[in-house]
Design a protein around this motif. Sequence first.
Motif, PDB file in Angstrom:
ATOM      1  N   ARG A  66     -79.283  23.436 -75.508  1.00  0.00           N
ATOM      2  CA  ARG A  66     -78.461  24.620 -75.058  1.00  0.00           C
ATOM      3  C   ARG A  66     -77.457  24.123 -74.009  1.00  0.00           C
ATOM      4  O   ARG A  66     -76.133  24.459 -74.053  1.00  0.00           O
TER       5      ARG A  66
ATOM      6  N   ASN B 112     -72.171  26.010 -80.261  1.00  0.00           N
ATOM      7  CA  ASN B 112     -72.861  27.157 -79.843  1.00  0.00           C
ATOM      8  C   ASN B 112     -74.140  26.761 -80.329  1.00  0.00           C
ATOM      9  O   ASN B 112     -74.409  26.194 -81.224  1.00  0.00           O
TER      10      ASN B 112
ATOM     11  N   SER C 164     -77.860  28.369 -81.237  1.00  0.00           N
ATOM     12  CA  SER C 164     -78.593  29.603 -81.848  1.00  0.00           C
ATOM     13  C   SER C 164     -80.216  29.131 -81.571  1.00  0.00           C
ATOM     14  O   SER C 164     -80.568  28.216 -81.782  1.00  0.00           O
TER      15      SER C 164
ATOM     16  N   THR D 132     -83.821  30.245 -82.834  1.00  0.00           N
ATOM     17  CA  THR D 132     -84.802  31.172 -83.826  1.00  0.00           C
ATOM     18  C   THR D 132     -85.875  30.976 -83.655  1.00  0.00           C
ATOM     19  O   THR D 132     -86.530  30.215 -83.111  1.00  0.00           O
TER      20      THR D 132
END
Length: 101
Positions: free
Chosen positions: A20, A40, A42, A44
Amino acid sequence: MSISGITNTALSGMRAQTPRIGAIANNVANSSTSGYARLNTSLTSVASGGVQATVSPTASDVDPATELTDLLQAEQSYKANAVVFETGADMWEMLMSIKRD
């Protein structure tokens, strides 16, 4: 949840922040590059516990304010997971100390 489960979950949280932060750095470095697609990240949840990060390009432009906000959020998330990991390690150490006595 066991102590090792807690530390493993915290460790996966810290590991998820690495790509990130890398994506954020890449976005800032390429913010002036024409045709650059913002990356971007994500997050999870994983069935065994913890979290996994997936980085993918988006169609949006790079906004420095968004990148700074994301960076601060990633930093706080990393720190929170580090505190949980350290607490789990301290608990494990205390348990081993009690077991020896």
